[in-house]
Design a protein around this motif. Structure first.
Motif, mmCIF file in Angstrom:
data_model
loop_
_atom_site.group_PDB
_atom_site.id
_atom_site.type_symbol
_atom_site.label_atom_id
_atom_site.label_comp_id
_atom_site.label_asym_id
_atom_site.label_seq_id
_atom_site.Cartn_x
_atom_site.Cartn_y
_atom_site.Cartn_z
ATOM 1 N N LEU B 296 0.958 -1.397 0.088
ATOM 2 C CA LEU B 296 -0.127 -0.158 -0.103
ATOM 3 C C LEU B 296 0.693 1.310 0.062
ATOM 4 N N VAL B 297 0.185 2.448 -0.529
ATOM 5 C CA VAL B 297 0.900 3.759 -0.516
ATOM 6 C C VAL B 297 -0.303 4.610 -0.181
ATOM 7 N N PRO B 298 0.030 5.883 0.252
ATOM 8 C CA PRO B 298 -0.813 6.944 0.551
ATOM 9 C C PRO B 298 -2.057 7.070 -0.744
ATOM 10 N N MET B 299 -3.122 7.079 -0.059
ATOM 11 C CA MET B 299 -4.349 7.291 -0.876
ATOM 12 C C MET B 299 -5.054 8.318 -1.124
ATOM 13 N N ALA B 300 -5.669 8.613 -2.157
ATOM 14 C CA ALA B 300 -6.688 9.858 -2.322
ATOM 15 C C ALA B 300 -7.914 9.546 -3.250
ATOM 16 N N THR B 301 -8.789 9.919 -3.039
ATOM 17 C CA THR B 301 -9.951 9.851 -4.030
ATOM 18 C C THR B 301 -9.929 10.969 -5.071
ATOM 19 N N TRP B 302 -10.338 10.503 -6.267
ATOM 20 C CA TRP B 302 -10.229 11.317 -7.474
ATOM 21 C C TRP B 302 -11.812 11.270 -7.842
ATOM 22 N N GLY B 303 -12.830 11.003 -7.329
ATOM 23 C CA GLY B 303 -14.158 10.999 -7.819
ATOM 24 C C GLY B 303 -15.127 11.499 -6.763
ATOM 25 N N SER B 310 -7.374 5.986 -5.482
ATOM 26 C CA SER B 310 -5.988 5.251 -5.920
ATOM 27 C C SER B 310 -5.122 6.110 -5.056
ATOM 28 N N ALA B 311 -3.882 5.403 -5.560
ATOM 29 C CA ALA B 311 -2.466 6.041 -5.153
ATOM 30 C C ALA B 311 -2.361 7.633 -5.157
ATOM 31 N N VAL B 312 -2.088 8.231 -4.347
ATOM 32 C CA VAL B 312 -1.997 9.635 -4.424
ATOM 33 C C VAL B 312 -1.094 10.014 -5.675
ATOM 34 N N ILE B 448 -11.492 15.848 -1.949
ATOM 35 C CA ILE B 448 -10.553 14.520 -2.337
ATOM 36 C C ILE B 448 -10.304 14.079 -0.844
ATOM 37 N N LEU B 449 -10.619 12.902 -0.462
ATOM 38 C CA LEU B 449 -10.494 12.052 0.747
ATOM 39 C C LEU B 449 -8.864 11.700 0.990
ATOM 40 N N ALA B 450 -8.455 12.035 2.039
ATOM 41 C CA ALA B 450 -6.973 11.542 2.083
ATOM 42 C C ALA B 450 -6.632 11.309 3.847
ATOM 43 N N SER B 451 -5.432 11.073 3.998
ATOM 44 C CA SER B 451 -5.151 10.947 5.546
ATOM 45 C C SER B 451 -4.680 12.358 6.196
ATOM 46 N N PRO B 452 -4.614 12.342 7.213
ATOM 47 C CA PRO B 452 -4.104 13.630 7.934
ATOM 48 C C PRO B 452 -2.954 14.052 7.704
ATOM 49 N N ALA B 453 -1.988 12.983 7.137
ATOM 50 C CA ALA B 453 -0.563 13.447 6.680
ATOM 51 C C ALA B 453 -0.722 13.821 5.540
ATOM 52 N N THR B 454 -1.431 13.309 4.322
ATOM 53 C CA THR B 454 -1.546 13.916 3.103
ATOM 54 C C THR B 454 -2.393 15.369 3.049
ATOM 55 N N ALA B 455 -3.446 15.279 3.903
ATOM 56 C CA ALA B 455 -3.950 16.722 4.051
ATOM 57 C C ALA B 455 -3.081 17.780 4.274
ATOM 58 N N ALA B 456 -2.185 17.553 5.235
ATOM 59 C CA ALA B 456 -1.400 18.421 5.786
ATOM 60 C C ALA B 456 -0.174 18.859 4.787
ATOM 61 N N ALA B 457 0.113 17.690 4.231
ATOM 62 C CA ALA B 457 1.260 17.905 3.237
ATOM 63 C C ALA B 457 0.777 18.828 2.078
ATOM 64 N N SER B 458 -0.615 18.688 1.709
ATOM 65 C CA SER B 458 -1.276 19.189 0.601
ATOM 66 C C SER B 458 -1.412 20.725 0.985
ATOM 67 N N VAL B 464 -2.210 19.018 -4.204
ATOM 68 C CA VAL B 464 -2.383 17.669 -3.555
ATOM 69 C C VAL B 464 -0.924 17.218 -3.816
ATOM 70 N N ALA B 465 -0.689 16.694 -2.495
ATOM 71 C CA ALA B 465 0.974 16.211 -2.277
ATOM 72 C C ALA B 465 1.014 14.928 -1.681
ATOM 73 N N ASP B 466 2.141 14.213 -1.866
ATOM 74 C CA ASP B 466 2.463 13.011 -1.385
ATOM 75 C C ASP B 466 3.300 13.300 -0.004
ATOM 76 N N PRO B 467 2.518 12.790 1.218
ATOM 77 C CA PRO B 467 3.322 13.200 2.545
ATOM 78 C C PRO B 467 4.595 12.469 2.574
ATOM 79 N N ARG B 468 5.069 11.688 1.645
ATOM 80 C CA ARG B 468 6.180 10.952 1.940
ATOM 81 C C ARG B 468 7.431 11.807 1.612
ATOM 82 N N THR B 469 7.059 12.849 0.765
ATOM 83 C CA THR B 469 8.022 13.650 -0.032
ATOM 84 C C THR B 469 8.366 14.925 1.342
#
Lengths: 200, 477
Positions: B296-303, B310-312, B448-458, B464-469
């Protein structure tokens, strides 16, 4: 258990012949049926004007002339034919309240969400799941005359008959126009015995 | 001593269900099921209380009923005159109605002044009200959250709220069971929300309909209770009646010392019972699915439904169905382009999905010593007063404020957007909530639904950003 004849809280539902309204989109969720910002009501009536609000009105409030619910007379369009997986999302009973207040008595899809089904059956709205082929024919024929026969558990349309299943107790309540609460209240002695046994 | 005939192996669900059957199911009648905990909030209860009052009925077990105010409550503080900034008089009247109904029927209400107030599915576990093996209901579909403890927890409509208030029981048909095994370990930077979105996209938007899901496997065992709550919370987004996780030492440890949990010897005896609820070896499910967490990787909705995820870092998919095309049109996203880099207007961290302390910590870890993009409006709404106190004690609120975010009062806020916290028409939000339906966060809002980390990175990236970066300030070791 016999369903005891109580005073009908709702209009008994036996069979219905009406024209259909078709909303072909899949996954019509309860936020589309009635947006959350209208849930601050204390009543369960009068929500028909809010049914499909954001599809039905322009942002300023003027009705969209081309949206199907604004082009029909509700009184003779009591069957909603919707795309796959209708009523998903929130548990809000305001969704069936809005649909019945608009005038719908039945919703036909290939799949209807669990909580919506439970809520609909308690409000005189019959959710019906049909096979994909029957569904496709209904979707392709907006305004068609359809018979929904709850006693026979059949949809009749265009010379064909399609059987459907409905939870037997919910069906009985709908046929008699009664709410299940009276039956649960009649079980109170058993409930008390259950609680006593558990506490022991 | 082994019994001469081993008992029929039972699932966790079987055990919980059977112990709550007051009267068994018959062809013409569903099972009558007893409810241990009924959670009530202002939005889905007034018509149920009216029904009771009209029929002259009392609330049968106020001792098993707890009420809170969360859905339509303002997240901005009261003004100098003490007045709360409700979005409308109707919203305020609904809260007043709940207050009156609770007073009349002797129900404990976590009102404005209560240190326990919060989002209904945050406070149940947090107060130790939710125990393994319970049946928990609430007029809210995300009641599935409480299944993280091995409770059977599901949302009900307002008529059923009335049934439970009047009788403490419900008619229910036995659902089917589905075991979802999630093997392997979640990679670093991938959390419970990513897992939940992967589960929903795997099952599809109606793939769980009619079922109770039991989440099992190494990745589920490895989640803390808050992660398990996030996972169970979104079971309804696959149409499932409920999600459950077998109680283990993680659940027992979480509950020990909670205000409403048993104490002393009673706790130890309860813990023994709770641990025995796990499904027996060889117990049969109606369906089995497995997922590999390590992939698995960080996920985000597109629809515009939660399964459209799918994968962010993946490209926006080419729509294969009319439903997907319609969703991409609504979202104004172009197939084939990366989702990363899509400009973001609003970021929301909170809700019963991701409004707990671990969620706020994950967002704060990325925002520490950073500022959000000036074009972004970011709201952080803690899930409860207890979460708010804990976050403030840790200084998380200062991190959010220094980054340029708004630190709000606890409530559902922008998840259901009925309290005035809305995304404006056409604006794009990255949200830690649970639903990205058309207009869910306000008319015309795109989510766009995502995790708290993805939301903060964005929020930091303004897109829209990948929190791993986003390197997180490293911890010891």
């Amino acid at each position: 258990m016999r369903v005891e004849p109580g005073p009908p809280a709702l209009e008994p539902f036996r069979a219905l012949m009406s024209r259909t309204v078709v909303l072909p989109h899949a996954n019509i969720d309860t936020d589309q049926i009635i947006p959350a910002r209208f849930l601050t009501t204390l009543a369960r009536t009068g929500l028909g004007p809010l049914a499909f609000h954001d599809w039905r009105y322009h942002p300023g409030g003027a009705p969209k002339d081309d949206f199907v619910l604004n082009t029909i007379t509700a009184a003779d369009h009591r069957i909603l034919v919707a795309g796959d997986n209708f009523g998903c999302g929130s548990s809000r009973e305001h969704a069936p309240w809005a649909l019945t207040d608009f005038g719908f008595r039945a919703v036909i899809s290939t799949k209807v969400a669990d909580i919506f089904t439970s809520n609909a059956l308690k409000n005189g709205l019959l959710p019906i799941e049909v096979d994909a082929a029957t569904h496709a024919r209904l979707i392709a024929a907006p305004g068609a005359d359809v018979v929904v026969d709850l006693e026979a558990r059949e949809v009749r349309f265009d010379g064909r008959t399609t059987a459907f299943e409905v939870e037997p107790f919910g069906r009985r309540c709908l046929l008699d126009g009664v709410d299940p609460l009276g039956f649960i209240l009649s079980r109170l002695p058993v409930i008390e015995a259950f609680e006593k046994a558990r506490a022991a | 001593m082994a019994p001469p005939h081993p008992p029929h192996p039972r699932t966790l669900f079987d055990k919980v269900w059977k112990s709550h059957v007051v009267e068994p199911e018959a062809p013409d009648r569903p099972a009558l099921i007893h409810v241990d905990l009924h959670l009530v909030h202002e939005v889905t209860s007034p018509q149920a209380f009216s029904e009771l009052n009209a029929r002259g009925l009392e609330v049968r077990r106020p001792d098993l009923t707890i009420a809170t105010i969360d859905h339509s409550t303002p997240t901005l503080a009261a003004g100098p005159d003490g007045r709360r900034p409700y979005v409308t008089a109707r919203a305020e009247a609904q809260v007043a109605a709940l207050r009156g109904n609770c007073a009349r029927h002797g129900i404990e209400l976590f009102d404005w002044e209560s240190p326990n107030r919060g989002v209904v599915h945050v406070i149940g576990p947090e107060q130790g009200l939710t125990w393994p093996g319970m049946v928990v209901v609430c007029g809210d579909s995300h009641t599935s959250t409480h299944g993280a403890f091995g409770a059977l927890a599901f949302g009900i409509g307002t008529s059923e709220v009335g049934h439970v208030l009047a009788t403490q029981c419900l008619f229910q048909r036995r659902p089917r069971t589905l075991r979802l095994r999630i093997d392997g370990r979640l990679p670093p930077g991938v959390g419970a929300k990513d897992l939940a979105l992967a589960v929903v996209s795997t099952l599809g938007f109606s793939g769980g309909t009619g079922h109770v899901i039991e989440y099992a496997g190494e990745a589920v065992r490895g989640l803390g209770m808050e992660g398990r709550m996030t996972l169970c919370n979104m079971s309804i987004e696959a149409g499932a009646r409920a999600g459950m996780v077998a109680p283990d030492e993680t659940a027992v440890d979480y509950l020990r010392g909670r205000p409403r949990a048993p104490v002393g010897d009673a706790f130890d005896r309860a813990a023994e019972r709770w641990l025995a609820l796990a499904g027996d070896d060889g117990a049969a499910f109606d369906g089995e699915i497995s997922l590999d967490a390590s992939a698995l990787v960080p996920m985000a909705t597109w629809g515009s439904s939660p399964d459209q995820a799918s994968a962010v870092d993946a490209a926006i998919p080419t729509p294969g169905t009319a439903t997907a095309r319609r969703a991409l049109d609504y979202m104004r996203l172009e197939p084939g382009k990366p989702l990363i880099g899509t400009p973001v207007d609003v970021v929301f961290v909170g809700s019963c999905t991701n409004g707990r302390i671990s969620d706020l910590r994950a967002a704060a870890a990325i925002l520490r010593d950073r500022r959000i993009d000036p074009r972004v409006r970011m709201l952080v709404a803690p899930g409860s007063e207890a979460v708010r106190r804990e976050a403030e004690a840790e200084g998380l609120h200062e991190i959010f404020l220094a980054a340029g975010a708004e630190w709000r009062l606890p409530g559902c806020s922008m998840c259901i957007a009925m309290n005035g916290d809305q995304v404006r028409p056409g604006k794009l939000a990255v949200s830690t909530s649970n639903r990205n339906f058309e207009g869910r966060q306000g008319p015309g809002a795109r989510t766009i639904l995502a995790s708290p980390a993805t939301a903060a990175a964005s929020a930091v990236a303004g897109a829209v950003a990948d929190p791993r970066t986003y390197a997180v300030a490293s911890h010891a070791g």
